[in-house]
Write an enzyme that holds these catalytic residues in place. Structure first.
Site, PDB file in Angstrom:
ATOM      1  N   HIS A   1       0.795  -1.234   0.000  1.00  0.00           N
ATOM      2  CA  HIS A   1       0.000   0.000   0.000  1.00  0.00           C
ATOM      3  C   HIS A   1       0.824   1.280   0.000  1.00  0.00           C
ATOM      4  O   HIS A   1       0.265   2.369  -0.076  1.00  0.00           O
ATOM      5  CB  HIS A   1      -0.942   0.025   1.209  1.00  0.00           C
ATOM      6  CG  HIS A   1      -0.203   0.253   2.509  1.00  0.00           C
ATOM      7  ND1 HIS A   1       0.471  -0.750   3.153  1.00  0.00           N
ATOM      8  CD2 HIS A   1      -0.016   1.360   3.255  1.00  0.00           C
ATOM      9  CE1 HIS A   1       1.031  -0.278   4.254  1.00  0.00           C
ATOM     10  NE2 HIS A   1       0.760   1.005   4.334  1.00  0.00           N
TER      11      HIS A   1
HETATM   12  C1  UD1 Z   1      -1.895   5.182   6.335  1.00  0.00           C
HETATM   13  C2  UD1 Z   1      -0.573   5.624   6.925  1.00  0.00           C
HETATM   14  C3  UD1 Z   1       0.472   4.539   6.706  1.00  0.00           C
HETATM   15  C4  UD1 Z   1      -0.004   3.199   7.185  1.00  0.00           C
HETATM   16  C5  UD1 Z   1      -1.326   2.881   6.524  1.00  0.00           C
HETATM   17  C6  UD1 Z   1      -1.895   1.549   6.930  1.00  0.00           C
HETATM   18  C7  UD1 Z   1      -0.125   8.046   6.793  1.00  0.00           C
HETATM   19  C8  UD1 Z   1       0.708   9.060   6.148  1.00  0.00           C
HETATM   20  N1  UD1 Z   1      -0.068   6.817   6.283  1.00  0.00           N
HETATM   21  O1  UD1 Z   1      -1.715   5.085   4.914  1.00  0.00           O
HETATM   22  O2  UD1 Z   1       1.631   4.881   7.424  1.00  0.00           O
HETATM   23  O3  UD1 Z   1       0.946   2.204   6.874  1.00  0.00           O
HETATM   24  O4  UD1 Z   1      -2.252   3.923   6.871  1.00  0.00           O
HETATM   25  O5  UD1 Z   1      -3.072   1.302   6.255  1.00  0.00           O
HETATM   26  O6  UD1 Z   1      -0.791   8.346   7.765  1.00  0.00           O
HETATM   27  N2  UD1 Z   1      -9.160   4.544   2.437  1.00  0.00           N
HETATM   28  C9  UD1 Z   1     -10.387   3.957   2.448  1.00  0.00           C
HETATM   29  N3  UD1 Z   1     -10.918   3.579   3.642  1.00  0.00           N
HETATM   30  C10 UD1 Z   1     -10.270   3.774   4.811  1.00  0.00           C
HETATM   31  C11 UD1 Z   1      -9.021   4.397   4.795  1.00  0.00           C
HETATM   32  C12 UD1 Z   1      -8.464   4.780   3.600  1.00  0.00           C
HETATM   33  O7  UD1 Z   1     -11.004   3.760   1.420  1.00  0.00           O
HETATM   34  O8  UD1 Z   1     -10.810   3.389   5.870  1.00  0.00           O
HETATM   35  C13 UD1 Z   1      -8.559   4.939   1.140  1.00  0.00           C
HETATM   36  C14 UD1 Z   1      -8.914   6.339   0.731  1.00  0.00           C
HETATM   37  O9  UD1 Z   1      -9.045   6.385  -0.635  1.00  0.00           O
HETATM   38  C15 UD1 Z   1      -7.687   7.120   1.143  1.00  0.00           C
HETATM   39  C16 UD1 Z   1      -6.592   6.114   0.897  1.00  0.00           C
HETATM   40  O10 UD1 Z   1      -7.163   4.854   1.225  1.00  0.00           O
HETATM   41  O11 UD1 Z   1      -7.526   8.282   0.417  1.00  0.00           O
HETATM   42  C17 UD1 Z   1      -5.370   6.344   1.722  1.00  0.00           C
HETATM   43  O12 UD1 Z   1      -5.703   6.428   3.110  1.00  0.00           O
HETATM   44  P1  UD1 Z   1      -4.768   7.288   4.090  1.00  0.00           P
HETATM   45  O13 UD1 Z   1      -5.269   7.207   5.490  1.00  0.00           O
HETATM   46  O14 UD1 Z   1      -4.549   8.631   3.543  1.00  0.00           O
HETATM   47  O15 UD1 Z   1      -3.369   6.585   3.994  1.00  0.00           O
HETATM   48  P2  UD1 Z   1      -2.948   5.045   3.920  1.00  0.00           P
HETATM   49  O16 UD1 Z   1      -2.404   4.778   2.588  1.00  0.00           O
HETATM   50  O17 UD1 Z   1      -3.994   4.135   4.465  1.00  0.00           O
END
Ligand code: UD1
Length: 366
Positions: free
Chosen positions: A207
């Protein structure tokens, strides 16, 4: 009575806070813990199922900040958490790990003169293109109590000029959660559900923006999976971000046709533990999984050029392979034939880190 606000936001935070909250609740005569969920992760599979599996009490407050750019996410947590801290006087804010919610909460607490304890302090990849590295550096610069999982983390902090009296070596709290849940995970039916035999498959997670946000890089990783899949099936619980990118880069069809790649929804904690702990090899770009495989003696290839957890390479089962397809394949194929190594458990990854964390907070409060 110590009033402590514990802040979590994203999936890797939940397994770190679970034993800490538990330990604080045991000391209910002395500590009054409050749990704030920022809502950075909000899907059932990325958040709620972890609270259930790990029996974490429902958050007292959910800030519901959701997804957004890094600045948006950080700013929303800051605005919402400031209100919480104005309403609830606190002696400490406890933050864990290195996600955007961690750093945002630390900034708010620092500005409001509330003491900060950082669980998993001092880890450094040295790579500031990684958003988590910025989060680590900022959080540690602001923290009053830096709770480290390993000795290399102490060295990093001392090198950055952190006063030694602020640092406490407590061990790895995520391993507390692992040990507490291993028996329960053995009752998971995930292998039967996916029709898998122990030791006859690889498990993978992916991811990181550096691996999934660039079409060519992601396509290259899929090339490697195709080669490895010739030997053993690969089970791949797909993070929502990765699923979006696969669709955006028109890779979903290709990957859907690969018979040896089993794409599934993200798993809860117990199912995932059962899955990777029975696998022949793990391929990942996660931080925590490097540590969990080390403790269980499962070979792990990390698809990154560096790690903030070098002890997993020096003492554990982890190898850094980057994301070039030929290197991934070259390292993975022989790894499938090597007998599983014995588990080597780093110092203080003993299941008692949470007690040391809460001891250190109480001690620093005197
Ligand atoms: C975040 C953390 C990362 C961790 C990861 C574990 C930061 C900078 N990154 O990254 O260190 O390893 O979590 O998962 O804080 N999304 C959903 N549903 C959710 C959450 C996210 O659909 O419940 C999708 C959304 O499109 C979102 C994308 O995933 O924009 C990224 O989510 P985000 O929380 O920004 O970062 P992660 O890549 O999950």
């Amino acid at each position: 009575m110590l009033r402590i606000i514990n802040v979590v936001g994203a999936r890797p935070n939940f397994m770190k806070i679970a034993p800490v909250i538990d330990e604080m609740r045991r000391r209910s005569g002395r500590i009054e813990p409050l749990l704030v969920h920022t809502g950075q992760h909000y899907d059932e599979s990325m958040s709620d199922s972890f609270f259930e599996d790990l029996e974490i009490p429902r958050p007292d407050i959910n800030l519901e900040i959701g997804s957004g750019s890094h600045s948006e996410q950080t700013a929303r947590v800051m605005i919402a958490l400031e209100r919480v801290l104005l309403q609830h006087a606190a002696d400490w804010v406890v933050v864990v790990g290195d996600v955007n919610s961690t750093m945002a909460a630390a900034i708010v607490a620092a500005k409001m003169n509330v003491r900060i304890a950082h669980v998993e302090a001092g880890l450094r990849s040295g790579d500031r293109t990684m958003p988590e590295e910025i989060n680590r550096v900022v959080t540690d610069a602001l923290a009053d109590l830096l709770l480290t999982p390993s000795r290399d983390a102490i060295e990093n902090l001392l090198r950055e000029g952190v006063a030694p009296h602020k640092i406490s070596f407590v061990g790895n709290v995520m391993i507390d959660t692992l040990y507490r849940n291993l028996d329960k995970a053995r009752r998971s039916r995930v292998l039967e559900r996916l029709n898998l035999q122990p030791n006859q498959y690889c498990a993978m997670t992916l991811h990181r923006p550096s691996n999934v946000d660039d079409a060519k890089t992601l396509a290259g990783i899929i090339d490697a999976l195709e080669a490895i899949g010739q030997r053993l099936p690969i089970v791949f619980p797909v993070h929502p971000r990765t699923r979006e990118r696969l669709a955006q880069f028109n890779l979903s069809d290709r990957i859907g046709r690969m018979k040896s790649l089993l794409m599934i929804e993200p798993l809860g904690y117990l199912d995932f533990l059962q899955l990777y702990s029975n696998s022949r090899l793990v391929l990942t770009d996660s931080g925590g999984i490097q540590e969990e495989t080390t403790v269980l003696g499962i070979p792990c290839l990390t698809l990154r050029p560096n790690t903030e957890r070098p002890i997993t390479v020096l003492e554990g089962t982890n190898r850094l392979v980057g994301n070039a397809p030929e290197v991934i394949t070259r390292e993975a194929l022989p790894a499938l034939d090597r007998p599983a190594g014995a588990a080597r458990v780093p110092e203080l990854w003993d299941g008692h880190a949470a007690a040391r964390i809460v001891d250190a907070i109480e001690e620093a409060s005197r």
